[in-house]
Design an enzyme around this catalytic site. Structure first.
Site, PDB file in Angstrom:
ATOM      1  N   GLY A 196      48.011  44.412  53.801  1.00 51.42           N
ATOM      2  CA  GLY A 196      48.727  45.665  53.567  1.00 51.42           C
ATOM      3  C   GLY A 196      48.906  45.980  52.093  1.00 51.42           C
ATOM      4  O   GLY A 196      48.773  47.134  51.672  1.00 51.42           O
ATOM      5  N   GLN A 256      54.009  48.827  59.456  1.00 46.14           N
ATOM      6  CA  GLN A 256      55.017  48.469  60.463  1.00 46.14           C
ATOM      7  C   GLN A 256      54.786  49.184  61.797  1.00 46.14           C
ATOM      8  O   GLN A 256      55.384  48.829  62.814  1.00 46.14           O
ATOM      9  CB  GLN A 256      56.423  48.795  59.946  1.00 46.14           C
ATOM     10  CG  GLN A 256      56.849  47.973  58.745  1.00 46.14           C
ATOM     11  CD  GLN A 256      57.048  46.503  59.070  1.00 46.14           C
ATOM     12  OE1 GLN A 256      57.311  46.135  60.218  1.00 46.14           O
ATOM     13  NE2 GLN A 256      56.930  45.646  58.066  1.00 46.14           N
ATOM     14  N   SER A 282      48.198  45.966  58.136  1.00 43.48           N
ATOM     15  CA  SER A 282      48.277  44.553  57.780  1.00 43.48           C
ATOM     16  C   SER A 282      48.220  43.731  59.065  1.00 43.48           C
ATOM     17  O   SER A 282      49.084  43.865  59.930  1.00 43.48           O
ATOM     18  CB  SER A 282      49.590  44.295  57.041  1.00 43.48           C
ATOM     19  OG  SER A 282      49.766  42.914  56.852  1.00 43.48           O
ATOM     20  N   HIS A 288      48.716  40.613  60.024  1.00 44.67           N
ATOM     21  CA  HIS A 288      49.704  39.625  60.482  1.00 44.67           C
ATOM     22  C   HIS A 288      50.981  40.259  61.026  1.00 44.67           C
ATOM     23  O   HIS A 288      51.866  39.549  61.511  1.00 44.67           O
ATOM     24  CB  HIS A 288      50.026  38.614  59.371  1.00 44.67           C
ATOM     25  CG  HIS A 288      50.860  39.156  58.258  1.00 44.67           C
ATOM     26  ND1 HIS A 288      52.203  38.923  58.159  1.00 44.67           N
ATOM     27  CD2 HIS A 288      50.535  39.915  57.199  1.00 44.67           C
ATOM     28  CE1 HIS A 288      52.670  39.504  57.069  1.00 44.67           C
ATOM     29  NE2 HIS A 288      51.672  40.121  56.472  1.00 44.67           N
ATOM     30  N   THR A 304      32.409  39.037  49.343  1.00 44.01           N
ATOM     31  CA  THR A 304      31.943  38.526  50.629  1.00 44.01           C
ATOM     32  C   THR A 304      33.049  38.669  51.658  1.00 44.01           C
ATOM     33  O   THR A 304      34.207  38.345  51.393  1.00 44.01           O
ATOM     34  CB  THR A 304      31.511  37.052  50.490  1.00 44.01           C
ATOM     35  OG1 THR A 304      30.453  37.001  49.536  1.00 44.01           O
ATOM     36  CG2 THR A 304      31.041  36.483  51.816  1.00 44.01           C
ATOM     37  N   CYS A 331      71.584  39.411  46.867  1.00 45.82           N
ATOM     38  CA  CYS A 331      71.757  38.056  46.365  1.00 45.82           C
ATOM     39  C   CYS A 331      70.640  37.110  46.789  1.00 45.82           C
ATOM     40  O   CYS A 331      70.670  35.938  46.471  1.00 45.82           O
ATOM     41  CB  CYS A 331      73.121  37.498  46.774  1.00 45.82           C
ATOM     42  SG  CYS A 331      73.768  36.371  45.529  1.00 45.82           S
TER      43      CYS A 331
END
Lengths: 133, 393
Positions: free
Chosen positions: B74, B188, B208, B210, B246, B334
């Site tokens: 992505g 998403q 993307s 994954h 490649t 944080c």
């Protein structure tokens, strides 16, 4: 969470000395400019020793863990020792912190200095030779 | 959990590779290792796998196979889309229009392009995170070359009206008699929303692998035929000169297998996760006070739950939930040592101190009603414990 030591997790999950002291001798409420975490610290001073420390913290797990262990470390400390309690010493007592979380340990160390300052302001006669910055 | 089970509810971050996808990929690591660009017989088997993968992805996008470019994921797809379009059209103008809640892969690429003389306009969003197509039309100038609006937001799950935005862009482009490229980051959205590029009306679209049970390090950039594009990788003619190097054959084959599978099971999976999402949202609102659902109540990804809890820091919630066997995420300041909370939560008008207390739970196909019930049984106690520790305000 593997990025934190068991000590950090222990103090985060089972924090010590949370709360307030009736008639505290020194108080501080400070906010960490780096991330916005806020800590309120109250100390009771008997002679020249911190006899009790209580706190409340709104912050990340490390801010809570450092608040907790710092409250244990400062209890029983002489004032001149307490002034020198560094954020690094607090982080070391937790078995170390990830580099990006070191800034969280500054909160407790600064709150302690600030609470002592508050105490000296109210009791200028108690101020030891080593001057708090 | 008591029995040591870990409940994974961070599917917007990544998903586990599906066994069916792994099976499709496996031959390409060893037996079918040959370079698809080589001339000898065995290489032709690799070439065949590459062609079939491209056709498979094209079938889901309803595009031509030649419009599918395989990338490393992505981030590369977004980078290439923006840089490639901007470079190709830089004689035509220097203005780029994006939403203020884009992923950093788009935001930071625009910042980089600004150093080269481009100007970026950040479109504001409403309190739900929605971009108004009229605002897009109004913001287009006689220098605009590119518009990029994400299909669905990674933090709050808001689904943008991409086809309406595309129509608005085309209408303005026609009036101004210029070429404006429309890109969407659909990272998403894949697996949950319709990826038909003609219905969406987009010139470019990023995926993307994954995020839909495919492999990491693999993705897709769809580039509509005729779209001006300057390749960002050089040194080979692969991917029709649009992406040298490649081919990552296991990743490419895995991408196609995962995308086809996601599309095939999309309807059932949407139904499954949406029921869990609604159970989670209702449960949190019923049991915890001073909470705010982030994102749109209905125009949201079926697997996204995002709440801000007053008087807690998100990182603390995450660590505590982790101790209880739940993997979740937040837009917490944080976690990164940065004073800046999530730009998305700030863009929807949330105050800094509330934005810090965000918790994102993104569901997946392996989650169950029992998983949601478990989270709902522990989360109120976690929030209560953390609030009890906070200085009284």
């Amino acid at each position: 969470m593997p990025q934190y030591t068991e000590k950090v997790i222990d103090h985060f999950m089972h924090p010590r000395n949370v709360g307030e002291i009736e008639n505290p001798d020194g108080v501080s409420t400070i906010t960490n400019p780096a991330c916005g975490d806020t800590m309120m610290l109250q100390v009771k001073i008997t002679g020249n020793v911190i006899s009790e420390a209580k706190w409340r913290t709104l912050g990340c797990s490390v801010a809570i863990a450092t608040s907790s262990i710092a409250s244990e470390m400062m209890t029983g400390m002489k004032l001149e020792e307490a002034e020198k309690l560094s954020n690094k010493a607090i982080a070391d007592a937790l078995g170390g912190l990830p580099r990006v979380k070191m800034h969280c340990s500054v909160l407790a160390a600064d709150a302690l200095k600030d609470a002592l300052k508050d105490f000296y302001t109210k009791h200028p006669d108690k101020k030891p030779y080593t001057v708090a910055k | 959990m008591a029995d040591g089970k870990v409940i994974y509810m961070d599917h917007a971050a990544t998903t586990a590779l599906h066994p069916e996808v792994l099976e499709a990929m496996t031959p390409y690591f060893s037996q079918l290792y040959h370079n698809p660009s080589s001339i000898y017989g065995p290489a032709q088997l690799a070439r065949k796998g590459l062609d079939e993968a491209r056709e498979g992805v094209a079938s889901v996008l309803s595009s031509r196979p030649a419009e599918v470019v395989f990338t490393s994921g992505g981030t590369e797809s977004d980078n290439s889309a923006l840089k490639g379009a901007a470079m190709a059209l830089k004689q035509m103008g220097n203005h780029i229009l994006i939403s203020s809640i884009e992923h950093h892969a788009v935001l930071h690429t625009c910042h980089w392009l600004e150093k080269l003389g481009f100007e970026t306009t950040l479109l504001s969003v409403d309190k739900y995170g929605l971009v108004n197509p009229d605002d897009v039309a109004k913001a287009i100038t006689d220098k605009t070359v590119l518009v990029s609006v994400m299909y669905a937001n990674n933090e709050i799950g808001t689904v943008e009206p991409i086809s309406d935005i595309s129509k608005a862009v085309r209408a303005r482009a026609k009036v101004l008699n210029r070429s404006i490229i429309m890109h969407t980051d659909a990272v998403q959205a894949a697996g949950y929303l319709d990826l038909n590029v003609d219905k969406l009306g987009v010139d470019m679209l990023s995926l993307s692998s994954h995020k839909f049970y495919g492999p990491k390090g693999a993705g897709v950039l769809y580039i509509r035929r005729g779209t001006p594009f300057t390749a960002q990788e050089m040194g080979g003619t692969q991917e029709r000169n649009r992406r040298a190097g490649t081919e990552n054959m296991p990743g490419i084959v895995g991408t196609a297998a995962a995308l086809k599978r996601a599309e095939r099971s999309r309807e059932a999976n949407v139904k499954h996760v949406q029921a869990l999402r609604d159970q989670m949202i209702a449960g949190i609102e019923d049991t915890i006070s001073r909470v705010r659902l982030n994102g749109h109540p209905t125009k949201r990804l079926p697997n996204n739950v995002n709440f801000s809890f007053e008087m807690v820091e998100g990182e603390s919630t995450l660590v505590n939930m982790d101790m209880l066997g739940v993997c979740a995420s937040s837009g917490s300041a944080c976690t990164t040592a940065s004073a800046e909370p999530s730009h998305v939560l700030i863009a929807i008008g949330q105050a800094m101190d509330i934005a810090r207390g965000a918790l994102r739970l993104t569901l997946g196909e392996e989650n169950t009603k029992e998983d949601v019930a478990y989270v709902l049984s522990v989360l109120p106690g976690v929030i209560e414990r953390l609030r009890a520790m906070a200085p009284v305000k």
